[in-house]
Every structure is written in structure tokens, then in C-alpha cells.
Design an enzyme around this catalytic site. Structure first.
Site, PDB file in Angstrom:
ATOM      1  N   LYS A  84       0.873  -1.183   0.000  1.00 47.34           N
ATOM      2  CA  LYS A  84       0.000   0.000   0.000  1.00 47.34           C
ATOM      3  C   LYS A  84       0.906   1.227   0.000  1.00 47.34           C
ATOM      4  O   LYS A  84       1.568   1.524   0.983  1.00 47.34           O
ATOM      5  CB  LYS A  84      -0.919   0.011   1.227  1.00 47.34           C
ATOM      6  N   ARG A 108      -8.104  10.506  -8.036  1.00 45.74           N
ATOM      7  CA  ARG A 108      -9.138   9.768  -7.297  1.00 45.74           C
ATOM      8  C   ARG A 108     -10.461  10.525  -7.317  1.00 45.74           C
ATOM      9  O   ARG A 108     -11.532   9.941  -7.296  1.00 45.74           O
ATOM     10  CB  ARG A 108      -8.668   9.552  -5.857  1.00 45.74           C
ATOM     11  N   GLU A 132      -1.054   3.726  -8.206  1.00 49.10           N
ATOM     12  CA  GLU A 132      -0.746   4.718  -7.171  1.00 49.10           C
ATOM     13  C   GLU A 132       0.480   5.507  -7.613  1.00 49.10           C
ATOM     14  O   GLU A 132       1.539   4.937  -7.895  1.00 49.10           O
ATOM     15  CB  GLU A 132      -0.474   4.012  -5.837  1.00 49.10           C
ATOM     16  N   PHE A 136      -1.801  -1.349 -10.296  1.00 51.28           N
ATOM     17  CA  PHE A 136      -2.305  -2.502  -9.537  1.00 51.28           C
ATOM     18  C   PHE A 136      -3.572  -3.131 -10.123  1.00 51.28           C
ATOM     19  O   PHE A 136      -4.032  -4.156  -9.635  1.00 51.28           O
ATOM     20  CB  PHE A 136      -2.531  -2.147  -8.058  1.00 51.28           C
TER      21      PHE A 136
END
Length: 559
Positions: free
Chosen positions: A249, A269, A299, A339
Site C-alpha cells: 500500500k 481519485r 498509485e 495494480f
């Protein structure tokens, strides 16, 4: 369709707090909307002009708006400004100025919704030298023909301060009610396209059958799938059915990349287009991803001098930069860790199991210096996952994500198929809904701020506490400057603020509280950062706070 009809809808919506009545009002209005208006009217009902992912902005502030009204009415700008002190609302003050207008032009015509919308589009697309003067004239022409009620809500639309209590959830329900379609199909279509105008047109023209066929559209961002938090590795494995994919993460900013040949669009986002701010990532994507048409998620992480990740605020600095971008590229280098993959060359992967999506991602990505595939581990072994977790923390990352191997991608849903594992309780992103003036030398500044959590069903922000610690003197100056134009009303030392600004706070714990309608209160909240990458609808919800409260109690029970 006349604009006065839309203004009357706004007025009715503002006068009621009942969600069911608001939904019926919007639904009845949508039934009467011509089909060629449906692609933009849902946004006007929300108080916007464009979808959140559209780059266009009106670029009109209060001063320019007041000048335009003065040009249209002959009322002195200072009189309009002074009037706001009495009305507490620039829209109301502009309506009063319109009432004082000497007379309408001989050639005046009633405003239509289409004319208003097309003029607002023209304003947003007017740039360069002399653009402010042109925008003022376009607005003045509208106000010359506006009735007072129309002027009030036109002003609010221009400033983005509608305040009628219509949020995404209510508009979704109204579309379903208006066109006799299933609300879950409206929800799904919106989550896949982030375009209420498109969804409303399909609902009216093709009904449930048309909505069922809606799929991903390259260039329109998909609402991101979200994660809850797990207490620890063991709980995550148990929730995942005994085996899971664990991946690092990263402490960065989540992005969604749409590649169509040489054209690349990158959304934050919040679904804002941030492509221009990160040109090196655009070029790296073209090199790293082979297929022509692709949607991937990842990310974006800022990298420090020693190759360790920097806090996510550094990425936000890159997003905000409009000029000297090359200089910022050197100061804050970025790396994109992919991801997930949602679309490849005409095929949607939303309904494909995660394990297969991961394999596809690895197939289509050739990692380079800027683009990587997120490091992962698939295991049933808690000890093995713990070692991976420890290594992720040592590398300076936030923790791990645990993902269920057979999980399909659920746009906009925060379920338990994805879980975060972090060493601390999750910080909260909350909206400032009020403030209190300071004392002594800080009497001219706000000293503390009322925090609200979002209720997506009603569009309300419910109080969960007050934060006054963690701010520097400079922070208080900046927040006072930022919030003053958003004051709705003053109640002694306390002011009510229009919910626009999102901040991140940490806290000692979440408590149940009968004092607040939300049912929860934060104990010892502390300011961490301004989250200007998030809009008020992206703030943490009451449901999220309830989930974190339950997690907190589970952790306490295991200590």
C-alpha cells in the site's frame, strides 16, 4: 424549455428538507425535459455545469460576477457588495439588484435553459488575452434578460454555491423514478461512466434494457473501487477465505489512466483530469503499455533523493502546479505503481476475477523507470504475509492491501473484498461545515473548525466534532481567507460554512455520541493536511465512520 422553470425547481428544493419530496420534485422535472437537454440538465440540477472529470471551468469569481450584474442593471458594485452583509447570500443580493434594474432591453427575450447552458460553456471555453472582459459581457447579457429568481440561481450556478441539497444519491433515485427504471441499474451505469447526462438519456430512451448494456467508455473515468480496513493480517486472510493477494500500500495518490493510442488521460481519485501536470508519466505510459486502448489504475508516488517514498502531499503539489512543470519534475520525481486493469482493446475486465485481472496487467505492462507493477504476494500463510508487511513498512510504505482472488471490480463500492492493513487507525477526510472565531490576538481568525461527515443518501454533512489543534498560525490565516467567502450565516462566535473544503484529521478514538445527529464524535481530533484533491462528496461518510468504530472496538477486544 424556459430557465424560470429550472429556477422554480431550485426554489422548491431549497424550501424542503424532505428527501422523498426533493426526489419527487426532481423526477417530475426530468419527465418534462426534452431529450436533447438531458445530457446537461442533470448537472445544472446538481448546481454544476460539467461532469467532475471535464477540464473546463467557468473561471468566474465574485468580483467579476458583481461587475457583470452592475453592467446589466446599472446598480453600483459596492451597493451589491454591501447588500450581501444583510442578505448573507450573493445570489439574493443579485436578485435584489435585478429588481432595481431600470428597464429591460426592447429586444429582451425570456431566458431558456439551453441559452444559459450554451453561454456558460462559452464562458468556460473563453481563454487568453481579454478573456475576463468577454466573460463579463456574456454574463451581463444573461442578467439583462433574467428575472430576479433566475438571477439568484444563475449567480449560484456560476459560483458553484447552489445549496439545494441535491447530491448524487438523490439524482440517481430521481432518474430511476422519472423513467421507471431500476435504481441499481442507474447506479451501475453511473459508476461505470461517471456521466449522469448520458445515464439519464439512456434511461429515458432505452429503459432497463439500455442501462443493462452500459459498459466502460474510454475517456470517461470509472468510480474507483474502495477498501475497508482490517485489524491485522489474520483478520484479512479470514475475510478473504484463507488465501489472498497482498500488495504494497503506497503512500501516494491514486490515479486512473485512459490510453487511446497516443492519447493518454490521467484522472485523480476525485476524477479530475491531472494529465497536464505529469507529462513524464504520460510519456512513460506510452512506452510501458503495449495495447492501443487501455484503462489501468495505480498509485502515483513521489520519490525522495534516496529512492524512498515521500508523503502523498508531494504528489498533490505536482497536481496543483500549472506553470514551470519541468522544474517541478526535477524537484519531485514521480513513479506510477499499477495494480489493476479494467479495459483492454474493447473488452471490459470489470466483471473478471481479480487474479485474472492481475495476470492481464502483468501481460500488458513492460515496466520502465517510471512505470511499475505493484509488488505483491499471493499466500495462505499469515507468517509469510507478516514478513511482507514488515518489509513494506521498512521501505517507507503505508502497509499492505489484501485482495480477494475471486473478487470482481465493484466501481464506487467500499466493501470487504479489498482490505487495508496499516499499523495505525485510518485518518479521516472530513468537510469543514462551520468555524469559531479565535480569541485575543487571534480574534480576527478562525480558531477551530466544525467537522462534518458525508451522508450520500441525503447529501447532508453531519457533525462529528470540532478540531482546533495541529494548525500553525499561517494555517489559520490561510483557512480564514479560504473560508470567509463560504460563510452562510453567523451565530455569535460560530459561523456556518458552505461544505466545500476537505481536511484530513487524526484522532485518539471514535466515540458514540447522542449529542450529534451523526451518532459519533471524534475524541481529540488533530489537523493533518488540506485535502484539496478531494471534493466534499469524496469525504468520509457516516457509514465509513461506523465501520472504523467497529474495527476500533474489535482491536480493543484483542488487546
Amino acid at each position: 424549455m424556459k430557465y424560470i422553470e429550472l429556477a422554480q425547481l431550485y426554489q422548491k428544493l431549497e424550501k424542503t428538507t424532505m428527501k422523498l419530496i426533493k426526489t419527487r420534485l426532481v423526477a417530475d422535472f426530468l419527465k418534462r425535459v426534452p431529450e436533447d437537454h438531458l445530457d446537461f440538465i442533470p448537472y445544472l440540477i446538481l448546481g454544476d455545469v460539467f461532469p467532475e472529470w471535464d477540464e473546463r471551468e467557468l473561471g468566474v469569481g465574485e468580483k467579476l460576477l458583481i461587475k457583470a450584474v452592475s453592467m446589466a442593471t446599472g446598480v453600483d458594485p459596492k451597493e451589491i457588495e454591501n447588500s450581501v452583509k444583510d442578505t448573507g447570500d450573493l445570489g439574493e443580493s443579485i436578485a435584489l439588484a435585478i429588481k432595481r434594474r431600470k428597464q429591460k432591453s426592447f429586444f429582451s427575450q425570456p431566458l431558456t435553459i439551453k441559452r444559459v447552458y450554451q453561454t456558460l460553456v462559452k464562458i468556460a471555453e473563453t481563454t487568453g488575452e481579454g478573456s475576463q472582459e468577454k466573460k463579463m459581457k456574456y454574463l451581463a447579457n444573461l442578467f439583462m434578460d433574467a428575472e430576479p429568481l433566475e438571477a439568484k440561481y444563475l449567480a449560484r450556478t456560476v459560483l458553484g454555491t447552489m445549496r439545494t441539497g441535491v447530491a448524487e444519491g438523490l439524482l440517481r433515485d430521481a432518474i430511476a423514478l422519472a423513467f421507471h427504471v431500476k435504481v441499481e441499474l442507474v447506479e451501475r451505469a453511473y459508476m461505470l461512466t461517471s456521466d449522469f447526462g448520458f445515464v439519464a438519456k439512456i434511461a429515458k430512451a432505452e429503459g432497463n434494457e439500455g442501462l443493462e448494456k452500459v459498459t466502460i467508455q474510454l475517456g470517461k473515468p470509472i468510480k474507483p473501487m474502495l477498501a475497508q480496513q482490517a485489524a491485522n493480517i489474520k483478520e484479512a486472510l479470514l475475510e478473504m477465505g484463507g488465501e489472498a493477494e497482498f500488495e504494497i500500500k503506497y503512500d501516494g495518490a491514486r490515479v486512473q489512466v485512459h490510453k487511446d493510442g497516443e492519447k493518454v488521460i490521467i484522472y485523480s481519485r476525485r476524477l479530475e483530469n491531472v494529465t497536464r501536470a505529469i507529462p513524464e508519466i504520460v510519456e512513460a505510459i506510452k512506452e510501458a503499455i503495449e495495447p492501443e486502448k487501455v484503462i489501468v489504475e495505480g498509485e502515483l508516488v513521489a520519490i525522495g533523493e534516496e529512492g524512498r517514498p515521500l508523503p502523498f502531499q508531494y504528489v498533490l503539489r505536482r497536481f496543483r502546479r500549472k506553470h514551470n512543470i519541468e522544474e517541478m519534475m526535477k524537484k519531485i520525481p514521480l513513479e506510477l505503481n499499477l495494480f489493476d486493469v479494467l479495459y483492454v482493446d474493447g473488452k471490459s475486465f470489470v466483471d473478471t476475477k481479480f487474479i485474472e485481472r492481475r495476470k492481464k496487467l502483468e501481460e500488458i505492462v513492460k515496466p520502465n523507470g517510471k512505470i511499475k507493477v505493484a509488488e505483491n504476494l499471493i499466500t495462505k500463510n499469515a507468517e509469510e504475509a507478516e514478513k511482507f508487511y514488515k518489509r513494506a513498512l521498512e521501505m517507507g510504505h503505508e502497509g499492505l492491501m489484501a485482495k480477494r482472488l475471486d473478487a470482481v471490480y465493484e466501481p464506487g463500492n467500499r466493501g470487504k473484498k479489498w482490505l487495508k492493513i496499516k499499523p495505525t487507525m485510518e485518518n479521516l477526510d472530513l468537510v469543514i461545515i462551520g468555524a469559531e472565531w479565535g480569541e485575543g490576538r487571534r480574534a480576527h481568525l478562525f480558531g477551530s473548525f466544525i467537522l462534518g461527515a458525508y451522508d450520500p443518501e441525503t447529501g447532508e454533512f453531519l457533525e462529528v466534532g470540532k478540531v482546533g489543534s495541529g494548525f500553525t498560525d499561517d494555517d489559520l490565516v490561510e483557512f480564514t481567507k479560504m473560508l470567509k467567502p463560504l460563510i452562510v450565516k453567523e451565530e455569535g462566535k460560530r459561523v456556518v460554512i458552505q461544505p466545500k473544503i476537505v481536511i484530513e484529521v487524526t484522532y485518539q478514538e471514535i466515540q458514540k455520541s447522542p449529542k450529534y445527529r451523526s451518532g459519533f464524535a471524534l475524541r481529540f481530533p488533530r489537523y493533518v493536511a488540506l485535502r484539496d484533491d478531494k471534493g466534499p462528496e469524496d469525504a468520509d461518510t457516516i457509514e465509513r465512520i461506523a465501520q472504523l468504530y467497529e474495527l476500533q472496538e474489535r482491536i480493543k477486544g484483542k488487546v
